[in-house]
Design a protein around this motif. Structure first.
Motif, PDB file in Angstrom:
ATOM      1  N   CYS A  71       0.832  -1.210   0.000  1.00 19.47           N
ATOM      2  CA  CYS A  71       0.000   0.000   0.000  1.00 19.47           C
ATOM      3  C   CYS A  71       0.863   1.256   0.000  1.00 19.47           C
ATOM      4  O   CYS A  71       0.508   2.252  -0.634  1.00 19.47           O
ATOM      5  CB  CYS A  71      -0.959  -0.012   1.184  1.00 19.47           C
ATOM      6  SG  CYS A  71      -2.306  -1.202   0.985  1.00 19.47           S
ATOM      7  N   VAL A  72       1.983   1.220   0.689  1.00 23.38           N
ATOM      8  CA  VAL A  72       2.916   2.353   0.644  1.00 23.38           C
ATOM      9  C   VAL A  72       3.449   2.493  -0.780  1.00 23.38           C
ATOM     10  O   VAL A  72       3.508   3.594  -1.333  1.00 23.38           O
ATOM     11  CB  VAL A  72       4.081   2.166   1.641  1.00 23.38           C
ATOM     12  CG1 VAL A  72       5.132   3.256   1.465  1.00 23.38           C
ATOM     13  CG2 VAL A  72       3.574   2.149   3.076  1.00 23.38           C
ATOM     14  N   ALA A  73       3.809   1.362  -1.401  1.00 22.16           N
ATOM     15  CA  ALA A  73       4.410   1.375  -2.735  1.00 22.16           C
ATOM     16  C   ALA A  73       3.461   1.920  -3.800  1.00 22.16           C
ATOM     17  O   ALA A  73       3.898   2.577  -4.738  1.00 22.16           O
ATOM     18  CB  ALA A  73       4.859  -0.031  -3.120  1.00 22.16           C
ATOM     19  N   LYS A  74       2.178   1.674  -3.658  1.00 32.77           N
ATOM     20  CA  LYS A  74       1.245   2.142  -4.695  1.00 32.77           C
ATOM     21  C   LYS A  74       0.651   3.513  -4.403  1.00 32.77           C
ATOM     22  O   LYS A  74       0.013   4.105  -5.267  1.00 32.77           O
ATOM     23  CB  LYS A  74       0.142   1.118  -4.940  1.00 32.77           C
ATOM     24  CG  LYS A  74      -0.766   0.832  -3.782  1.00 32.77           C
ATOM     25  CD  LYS A  74      -1.755  -0.256  -4.181  1.00 32.77           C
ATOM     26  CE  LYS A  74      -2.314  -0.978  -2.991  1.00 32.77           C
ATOM     27  NZ  LYS A  74      -3.241  -2.038  -3.384  1.00 32.77           N
ATOM     28  N   LEU A  83      10.078   5.086  -2.222  1.00 35.94           N
ATOM     29  CA  LEU A  83       9.861   4.215  -3.381  1.00 35.94           C
ATOM     30  C   LEU A  83      11.177   3.572  -3.809  1.00 35.94           C
ATOM     31  O   LEU A  83      11.202   2.386  -4.167  1.00 35.94           O
ATOM     32  CB  LEU A  83       9.239   4.999  -4.536  1.00 35.94           C
ATOM     33  CG  LEU A  83       7.814   5.490  -4.307  1.00 35.94           C
ATOM     34  CD1 LEU A  83       7.363   6.375  -5.467  1.00 35.94           C
ATOM     35  CD2 LEU A  83       6.847   4.319  -4.122  1.00 35.94           C
ATOM     36  N   ARG A  84      12.267   4.323  -3.751  1.00 35.13           N
ATOM     37  CA  ARG A  84      13.586   3.767  -4.077  1.00 35.13           C
ATOM     38  C   ARG A  84      13.918   2.605  -3.145  1.00 35.13           C
ATOM     39  O   ARG A  84      14.432   1.569  -3.565  1.00 35.13           O
ATOM     40  CB  ARG A  84      14.667   4.833  -3.945  1.00 35.13           C
ATOM     41  CG  ARG A  84      14.766   5.745  -5.118  1.00 35.13           C
ATOM     42  CD  ARG A  84      15.981   6.691  -5.035  1.00 35.13           C
ATOM     43  NE  ARG A  84      15.964   7.569  -6.181  1.00 35.13           N
ATOM     44  CZ  ARG A  84      15.344   8.750  -6.204  1.00 35.13           C
ATOM     45  NH1 ARG A  84      14.736   9.202  -5.120  1.00 35.13           N
ATOM     46  NH2 ARG A  84      15.352   9.481  -7.295  1.00 35.13           N
ATOM     47  N   MET A  85      13.633   2.796  -1.872  1.00 33.35           N
ATOM     48  CA  MET A  85      13.897   1.752  -0.892  1.00 33.35           C
ATOM     49  C   MET A  85      13.043   0.513  -1.182  1.00 33.35           C
ATOM     50  O   MET A  85      13.521  -0.622  -1.149  1.00 33.35           O
ATOM     51  CB  MET A  85      13.608   2.291   0.508  1.00 33.35           C
ATOM     52  CG  MET A  85      13.880   1.317   1.627  1.00 33.35           C
ATOM     53  SD  MET A  85      13.363   1.973   3.226  1.00 33.35           S
ATOM     54  CE  MET A  85      11.629   1.582   3.199  1.00 33.35           C
ATOM     55  N   VAL A 100       4.417   0.183 -10.935  1.00 40.30           N
ATOM     56  CA  VAL A 100       3.236   0.792 -11.569  1.00 40.30           C
ATOM     57  C   VAL A 100       2.844   2.119 -10.931  1.00 40.30           C
ATOM     58  O   VAL A 100       1.931   2.782 -11.411  1.00 40.30           O
ATOM     59  CB  VAL A 100       2.025  -0.163 -11.604  1.00 40.30           C
ATOM     60  CG1 VAL A 100       2.347  -1.392 -12.443  1.00 40.30           C
ATOM     61  CG2 VAL A 100       1.565  -0.548 -10.217  1.00 40.30           C
ATOM     62  N   ASN A 101       3.538   2.531  -9.875  1.00 43.91           N
ATOM     63  CA  ASN A 101       3.261   3.826  -9.263  1.00 43.91           C
ATOM     64  C   ASN A 101       3.598   4.916 -10.270  1.00 43.91           C
ATOM     65  O   ASN A 101       4.699   4.949 -10.817  1.00 43.91           O
ATOM     66  CB  ASN A 101       4.074   4.000  -7.975  1.00 43.91           C
ATOM     67  CG  ASN A 101       3.724   5.262  -7.213  1.00 43.91           C
ATOM     68  OD1 ASN A 101       3.572   6.335  -7.788  1.00 43.91           O
ATOM     69  ND2 ASN A 101       3.597   5.136  -5.910  1.00 43.91           N
ATOM     70  N   TYR A 102       2.664   5.799 -10.514  1.00 43.91           N
ATOM     71  CA  TYR A 102       2.834   6.841 -11.529  1.00 43.91           C
ATOM     72  C   TYR A 102       4.001   7.775 -11.204  1.00 43.91           C
ATOM     73  O   TYR A 102       4.615   8.318 -12.099  1.00 43.91           O
ATOM     74  CB  TYR A 102       1.533   7.642 -11.647  1.00 43.91           C
ATOM     75  CG  TYR A 102       1.567   8.701 -12.704  1.00 43.91           C
ATOM     76  CD1 TYR A 102       1.475   8.379 -14.054  1.00 43.91           C
ATOM     77  CD2 TYR A 102       1.710  10.039 -12.368  1.00 43.91           C
ATOM     78  CE1 TYR A 102       1.519   9.349 -15.038  1.00 43.91           C
ATOM     79  CE2 TYR A 102       1.751  11.025 -13.342  1.00 43.91           C
ATOM     80  CZ  TYR A 102       1.645  10.673 -14.674  1.00 43.91           C
ATOM     81  OH  TYR A 102       1.703  11.638 -15.630  1.00 43.91           O
ATOM     82  N   VAL A 108      14.572   4.443 -10.632  1.00 43.02           N
ATOM     83  CA  VAL A 108      13.994   3.243 -10.029  1.00 43.02           C
ATOM     84  C   VAL A 108      13.423   2.340 -11.130  1.00 43.02           C
ATOM     85  O   VAL A 108      13.589   1.113 -11.094  1.00 43.02           O
ATOM     86  CB  VAL A 108      12.911   3.613  -8.999  1.00 43.02           C
ATOM     87  CG1 VAL A 108      12.231   2.373  -8.442  1.00 43.02           C
ATOM     88  CG2 VAL A 108      13.516   4.433  -7.860  1.00 43.02           C
ATOM     89  N   MET A 109      12.772   2.948 -12.124  1.00 44.40           N
ATOM     90  CA  MET A 109      12.244   2.153 -13.230  1.00 44.40           C
ATOM     91  C   MET A 109      13.376   1.451 -13.975  1.00 44.40           C
ATOM     92  O   MET A 109      13.247   0.280 -14.340  1.00 44.40           O
ATOM     93  CB  MET A 109      11.443   3.038 -14.188  1.00 44.40           C
ATOM     94  CG  MET A 109      10.118   3.498 -13.628  1.00 44.40           C
ATOM     95  SD  MET A 109       9.023   2.157 -13.103  1.00 44.40           S
ATOM     96  CE  MET A 109       8.529   1.500 -14.686  1.00 44.40           C
ATOM     97  N   GLU A 110      14.487   2.145 -14.166  1.00 37.66           N
ATOM     98  CA  GLU A 110      15.645   1.535 -14.833  1.00 37.66           C
ATOM     99  C   GLU A 110      16.165   0.347 -14.029  1.00 37.66           C
ATOM    100  O   GLU A 110      16.554  -0.673 -14.599  1.00 37.66           O
ATOM    101  CB  GLU A 110      16.745   2.571 -15.030  1.00 37.66           C
ATOM    102  CG  GLU A 110      16.401   3.626 -16.069  1.00 37.66           C
ATOM    103  CD  GLU A 110      17.410   4.761 -16.126  1.00 37.66           C
ATOM    104  OE1 GLU A 110      18.540   4.594 -15.616  1.00 37.66           O
ATOM    105  OE2 GLU A 110      17.051   5.813 -16.671  1.00 37.66           O
TER     106      GLU A 110
END
Length: 134
Positions: A71-74, A83-85, A100-102, A108-110
């Motif tokens: 829930c924190v992540a989304k 989010l990095r963590m 999938v978090n906008y 982080v996506m990389e």
């Protein structure tokens, strides 16, 4: 008959008609209290709130329950550093929610492109295809 149908409101018009109540100190105190609850579903509700303070997001990002961390992540209000963590979380579900978090940072996506989980990699690919389609 068309003259009698209900008028459709835009999201902005609906928000103007029904504004969110202000975030008060008592609301923040309730969130802090509920973040300590033994029931992980209650902690998930705190982790899902846009009003959760940053320090509480950090606490919940370290919760033993993967559902709470997910829930924190989304949550789009979660700070980028958290989010990095969570991109290194032991749960592939949590890492998938990060993907999938906008508002997840590009670095982080990389990182998630090379995730060990095929599911996470698939979510990263899916999200990148959405961006390309726009």
């Amino acid at each position: 008959m068309r003259e009698h149908r209900p008028a459709m409101l835009t999201a902005e018009e609906a928000a103007a008609l029904h504004p969110s109540p202000p975030v008060t100190e008592s609301k923040l105190q309730r969130l802090r209290l509920l973040a300590e609850h033994e029931n992980p579903k209650i902690r998930e509700s705190v982790a899902s709130s846009y009003n959760t303070p940053d320090d509480l997001f950090m606490k919940l990002a370290n919760d033993p329950d993967a559902g709470v961390r997910g829930c924190v992540a989304k949550n789009e209000a979660t700070p980028c550093d958290i989010l990095r963590m969570l991109a290194d979380d032991r749960s592939e579900t949590v890492r998938g929610w990060v993907a999938v978090n906008y508002f997840v940072p590009a670095d982080v996506m990389e990182k998630l492109v090379g995730d060990a989980s095929r599911t996470v990699r698939s979510l990263v690919k899916w999200k990148s295809q959405l961006v390309e389609a726009v």
